[in-house]
Design a protein around this motif. Structure first.
Motif, PDB file in Angstrom:
ATOM      1  N   ARG A  19     -59.142 -31.396 -18.785  1.00  0.00           N
ATOM      2  CA  ARG A  19     -60.149 -30.559 -19.606  1.00  0.00           C
ATOM      3  C   ARG A  19     -61.062 -31.634 -19.856  1.00  0.00           C
ATOM      4  NH1 ARG A  19     -57.201 -27.067 -19.044  1.00  0.00           N
ATOM      5  NH2 ARG A  19     -56.263 -25.467 -20.726  1.00  0.00           N
ATOM      6  N   PHE A  20     -62.583 -31.240 -19.711  1.00  0.00           N
ATOM      7  CA  PHE A  20     -63.580 -32.142 -19.678  1.00  0.00           C
ATOM      8  C   PHE A  20     -64.450 -31.839 -20.911  1.00  0.00           C
ATOM      9  CE2 PHE A  20     -61.980 -31.970 -15.445  1.00  0.00           C
ATOM     10  CZ  PHE A  20     -62.298 -33.198 -14.915  1.00  0.00           C
ATOM     11  N   LEU A  21     -65.029 -32.773 -21.403  1.00  0.00           N
ATOM     12  CA  LEU A  21     -66.267 -32.660 -22.190  1.00  0.00           C
ATOM     13  C   LEU A  21     -67.493 -31.860 -21.524  1.00  0.00           C
ATOM     14  CD1 LEU A  21     -66.183 -36.060 -24.343  1.00  0.00           C
ATOM     15  CD2 LEU A  21     -65.448 -33.905 -24.950  1.00  0.00           C
ATOM     16  N   PRO A  22     -68.125 -31.192 -22.182  1.00  0.00           N
ATOM     17  CA  PRO A  22     -69.496 -30.759 -21.368  1.00  0.00           C
ATOM     18  C   PRO A  22     -70.644 -31.484 -21.140  1.00  0.00           C
ATOM     19  CG  PRO A  22     -69.499 -29.896 -23.604  1.00  0.00           C
ATOM     20  CD  PRO A  22     -68.224 -30.742 -23.632  1.00  0.00           C
ATOM     21  N   THR A  23     -70.440 -32.847 -21.598  1.00  0.00           N
ATOM     22  CA  THR A  23     -71.435 -33.764 -21.678  1.00  0.00           C
ATOM     23  C   THR A  23     -71.689 -34.109 -20.020  1.00  0.00           C
ATOM     24  OG1 THR A  23     -70.717 -34.732 -23.580  1.00  0.00           O
ATOM     25  CG2 THR A  23     -72.348 -36.078 -22.221  1.00  0.00           C
ATOM     26  N   PRO A  24     -73.011 -33.920 -19.623  1.00  0.00           N
ATOM     27  CA  PRO A  24     -73.171 -34.271 -18.172  1.00  0.00           C
ATOM     28  C   PRO A  24     -73.276 -35.411 -17.890  1.00  0.00           C
ATOM     29  CG  PRO A  24     -74.933 -32.682 -18.973  1.00  0.00           C
ATOM     30  CD  PRO A  24     -74.017 -33.250 -20.297  1.00  0.00           C
ATOM     31  N   VAL A  25     -72.632 -35.998 -16.706  1.00  0.00           N
ATOM     32  CA  VAL A  25     -72.791 -37.281 -16.067  1.00  0.00           C
ATOM     33  C   VAL A  25     -74.124 -37.792 -15.878  1.00  0.00           C
ATOM     34  CG1 VAL A  25     -72.063 -39.246 -14.736  1.00  0.00           C
ATOM     35  CG2 VAL A  25     -70.560 -37.357 -15.615  1.00  0.00           C
ATOM     36  N   SER A  26     -74.797 -38.862 -16.130  1.00  0.00           N
ATOM     37  CA  SER A  26     -76.142 -39.169 -15.615  1.00  0.00           C
ATOM     38  C   SER A  26     -76.224 -39.104 -13.819  1.00  0.00           C
ATOM     39  CB  SER A  26     -76.713 -40.400 -16.266  1.00  0.00           C
ATOM     40  OG  SER A  26     -75.981 -41.483 -15.332  1.00  0.00           O
ATOM     41  N   ASP A  27     -77.620 -38.907 -13.428  1.00  0.00           N
ATOM     42  CA  ASP A  27     -77.557 -38.796 -12.108  1.00  0.00           C
ATOM     43  C   ASP A  27     -77.396 -40.446 -11.467  1.00  0.00           C
ATOM     44  OD1 ASP A  27     -78.236 -36.285 -12.129  1.00  0.00           O
ATOM     45  OD2 ASP A  27     -80.425 -36.694 -12.006  1.00  0.00           O
ATOM     46  N   ALA A  28     -77.766 -41.445 -12.436  1.00  0.00           N
ATOM     47  CA  ALA A  28     -77.450 -42.735 -11.840  1.00  0.00           C
ATOM     48  C   ALA A  28     -75.950 -43.087 -11.769  1.00  0.00           C
ATOM     49  CB  ALA A  28     -78.222 -43.706 -12.849  1.00  0.00           C
ATOM     50  N   VAL A  29     -75.238 -42.577 -12.481  1.00  0.00           N
ATOM     51  CA  VAL A  29     -73.993 -42.883 -12.567  1.00  0.00           C
ATOM     52  C   VAL A  29     -73.076 -42.124 -11.349  1.00  0.00           C
ATOM     53  CG1 VAL A  29     -71.625 -42.577 -13.713  1.00  0.00           C
ATOM     54  CG2 VAL A  29     -73.536 -43.545 -14.854  1.00  0.00           C
ATOM     55  N   ILE A  30     -73.607 -41.015 -11.347  1.00  0.00           N
ATOM     56  CA  ILE A  30     -72.815 -40.140  -9.896  1.00  0.00           C
ATOM     57  C   ILE A  30     -73.291 -40.777  -8.638  1.00  0.00           C
ATOM     58  CG2 ILE A  30     -73.154 -37.927  -8.719  1.00  0.00           C
ATOM     59  CD1 ILE A  30     -73.582 -36.507 -11.581  1.00  0.00           C
ATOM     60  N   ARG A  31     -74.485 -41.291  -8.743  1.00  0.00           N
ATOM     61  CA  ARG A  31     -75.023 -42.128  -7.384  1.00  0.00           C
ATOM     62  C   ARG A  31     -74.265 -43.275  -7.366  1.00  0.00           C
ATOM     63  NH1 ARG A  31     -78.949 -41.486  -3.915  1.00  0.00           N
ATOM     64  NH2 ARG A  31     -79.536 -43.127  -2.544  1.00  0.00           N
ATOM     65  N   ARG A  32     -73.816 -43.940  -8.129  1.00  0.00           N
ATOM     66  CA  ARG A  32     -72.914 -45.148  -8.156  1.00  0.00           C
ATOM     67  C   ARG A  32     -71.826 -44.702  -7.458  1.00  0.00           C
ATOM     68  NH1 ARG A  32     -75.810 -46.896 -12.701  1.00  0.00           N
ATOM     69  NH2 ARG A  32     -73.936 -46.804 -14.193  1.00  0.00           N
ATOM     70  N   VAL A  33     -71.349 -43.603  -8.052  1.00  0.00           N
ATOM     71  CA  VAL A  33     -69.746 -43.329  -7.713  1.00  0.00           C
ATOM     72  C   VAL A  33     -69.715 -42.697  -5.991  1.00  0.00           C
ATOM     73  CG1 VAL A  33     -67.996 -41.296  -7.975  1.00  0.00           C
ATOM     74  CG2 VAL A  33     -68.879 -42.570 -10.105  1.00  0.00           C
ATOM     75  N   VAL A  34     -70.856 -42.094  -5.761  1.00  0.00           N
ATOM     76  CA  VAL A  34     -70.670 -41.723  -4.382  1.00  0.00           C
ATOM     77  C   VAL A  34     -71.154 -42.909  -3.400  1.00  0.00           C
ATOM     78  CG1 VAL A  34     -71.135 -39.270  -4.907  1.00  0.00           C
ATOM     79  CG2 VAL A  34     -73.174 -40.746  -4.573  1.00  0.00           C
ATOM     80  N   GLU A  35     -71.719 -43.680  -3.902  1.00  0.00           N
ATOM     81  CA  GLU A  35     -71.771 -45.049  -3.004  1.00  0.00           C
ATOM     82  C   GLU A  35     -70.833 -45.823  -2.860  1.00  0.00           C
ATOM     83  OE1 GLU A  35     -75.214 -46.958  -5.146  1.00  0.00           O
ATOM     84  OE2 GLU A  35     -76.699 -45.897  -4.034  1.00  0.00           O
ATOM     85  N   ASP A  36     -69.967 -45.837  -3.788  1.00  0.00           N
ATOM     86  CA  ASP A  36     -68.712 -46.543  -3.707  1.00  0.00           C
ATOM     87  C   ASP A  36     -67.765 -45.596  -2.746  1.00  0.00           C
ATOM     88  OD1 ASP A  36     -69.338 -48.261  -5.599  1.00  0.00           O
ATOM     89  OD2 ASP A  36     -67.979 -47.479  -7.419  1.00  0.00           O
ATOM     90  N   ALA A  37     -67.743 -44.461  -2.890  1.00  0.00           N
ATOM     91  CA  ALA A  37     -66.967 -43.650  -2.146  1.00  0.00           C
ATOM     92  C   ALA A  37     -67.440 -43.716  -0.613  1.00  0.00           C
ATOM     93  CB  ALA A  37     -67.256 -42.186  -2.502  1.00  0.00           C
ATOM     94  N   GLN A  38     -68.739 -44.074  -0.546  1.00  0.00           N
ATOM     95  CA  GLN A  38     -69.371 -43.943   0.960  1.00  0.00           C
ATOM     96  C   GLN A  38     -68.633 -45.251   1.680  1.00  0.00           C
ATOM     97  OE1 GLN A  38     -70.952 -41.679   1.920  1.00  0.00           O
ATOM     98  NE2 GLN A  38     -71.560 -42.314   4.043  1.00  0.00           N
ATOM     99  N   HIS A  39     -68.223 -46.135   0.933  1.00  0.00           N
ATOM    100  CA  HIS A  39     -67.421 -47.326   1.619  1.00  0.00           C
ATOM    101  C   HIS A  39     -65.893 -47.226   1.963  1.00  0.00           C
ATOM    102  CE1 HIS A  39     -70.700 -50.348   1.045  1.00  0.00           C
ATOM    103  NE2 HIS A  39     -70.860 -49.759   0.136  1.00  0.00           N
ATOM    104  N   ALA A  40     -65.313 -45.931   2.063  1.00  0.00           N
ATOM    105  CA  ALA A  40     -63.985 -45.527   2.413  1.00  0.00           C
ATOM    106  C   ALA A  40     -63.969 -45.780   3.906  1.00  0.00           C
ATOM    107  CB  ALA A  40     -63.707 -43.904   1.907  1.00  0.00           C
ATOM    108  N   PRO A  41     -62.641 -45.882   4.414  1.00  0.00           N
ATOM    109  CA  PRO A  41     -62.429 -46.156   5.792  1.00  0.00           C
ATOM    110  C   PRO A  41     -62.690 -44.782   6.393  1.00  0.00           C
ATOM    111  CG  PRO A  41     -60.517 -46.405   4.525  1.00  0.00           C
ATOM    112  CD  PRO A  41     -61.546 -46.445   3.367  1.00  0.00           C
ATOM    113  N   SER A  42     -62.575 -44.569   7.647  1.00  0.00           N
ATOM    114  CA  SER A  42     -62.533 -43.495   8.578  1.00  0.00           C
ATOM    115  C   SER A  42     -62.206 -43.902  10.088  1.00  0.00           C
ATOM    116  CB  SER A  42     -63.800 -42.513   8.508  1.00  0.00           C
ATOM    117  OG  SER A  42     -64.992 -43.264   9.002  1.00  0.00           O
TER     118      SER A  42
END
Length: 225
Positions: A19-42
């Protein structure tokens, strides 16, 4: 070398939020999350993940398309997923998780209509304002690629937790892969593994009030030497 207490806490704080609050996450925070994820190994540094993050009106339109597809019985998974094949301890863990969740939200075992409604909430992204849909190219039997996507997803989920957010990996979204591709204009050659709904957890919800324990190391780890 001692483990970082911060990492120790983040790994243990991460849990599936339903269950989530309807409050959107800012674009800046979402970008930081995907930048972190981009460092995953493959494997061979192929970085095969193709991630589509859906928010706002596009998120609402996609949810309606998923609900319509379900109503029409239009299931189009790219990969099989047969929970009936679970056996032994794997089946026991699966049943325990389901029982704990439905107990937390006050839905009894024989309340089939209520369970159906709760299941369909997957297609509304559990109220999250954002969903990340994880697509991948198909190489060989796709097992290695799927492993890469799993490592990306775990990094994504841990970053969400580190940023004070929550997420839930949803295999069920992958059951409607063709609907999602059509809705978002995604190349048919890309296969969908699963999605991650994310946002700010609703800490007041009963759906987020329980935790599932993990198996002791002895059940999954063998030390040699």
């Amino acid at each position: 070398m001692p483990q970082s207490p911060l990492f120790h806490d983040v790994v243990r704080d991460r849990h599936s939020v339903r269950r989530f609050l309807p409050t959107p996450v800012s674009d800046a925070v979402i970008r930081r999350v995907v930048e972190d994820a981009q460092h995953a190994p493959s494997n061979c540094n192929t970085q095969p993940w193709q991630v589509h993050i859906v928010s706002g009106g596009a998120r609402d339109t996609l949810s309606q398309a998923l609900l319509a597809a379900d109503e029409a019985g239009r299931w189009t998974p790219d990969f099989s997923f047969a929970t009936a094949d679970f056996h032994g301890i794997y089946s026991e863990r699966s049943r325990a998780q389901g029982a704990a969740y439905y107990q937390a939200i006050g839905v009894s075992r024989d309340a089939f209509d209520e369970r159906r409604t709760a299941s369909l909430f997957n297609l509304e992204f559990f109220g999250a304002p954002h969903v990340a849909l994880l697509f991948m190219p198909a190489f060989g039997d796709s097992v290695r690629v799927a492993g890469d996507i799993g490592m990306y997803a775990q990094t994504f989920l841990l970053s969400l937790t580190a940023h004070g957010l929550g997420g839930i990996p949803q295999t069920m979204l992958g059951f409607y892969a063709e609907t999602i591709r059509e809705s978002l204009g995604i190349d048919p050659s890309l296969k969908m593994l699963f999605g991650i709904s994310f946002g700010y957890p609703d800490e007041s919800s009963d759906a987020n009030s329980y935790r599932i324990g993990k198996a002791p190391l002895e059940e999954s780890v063998t030390f040699h030497g």
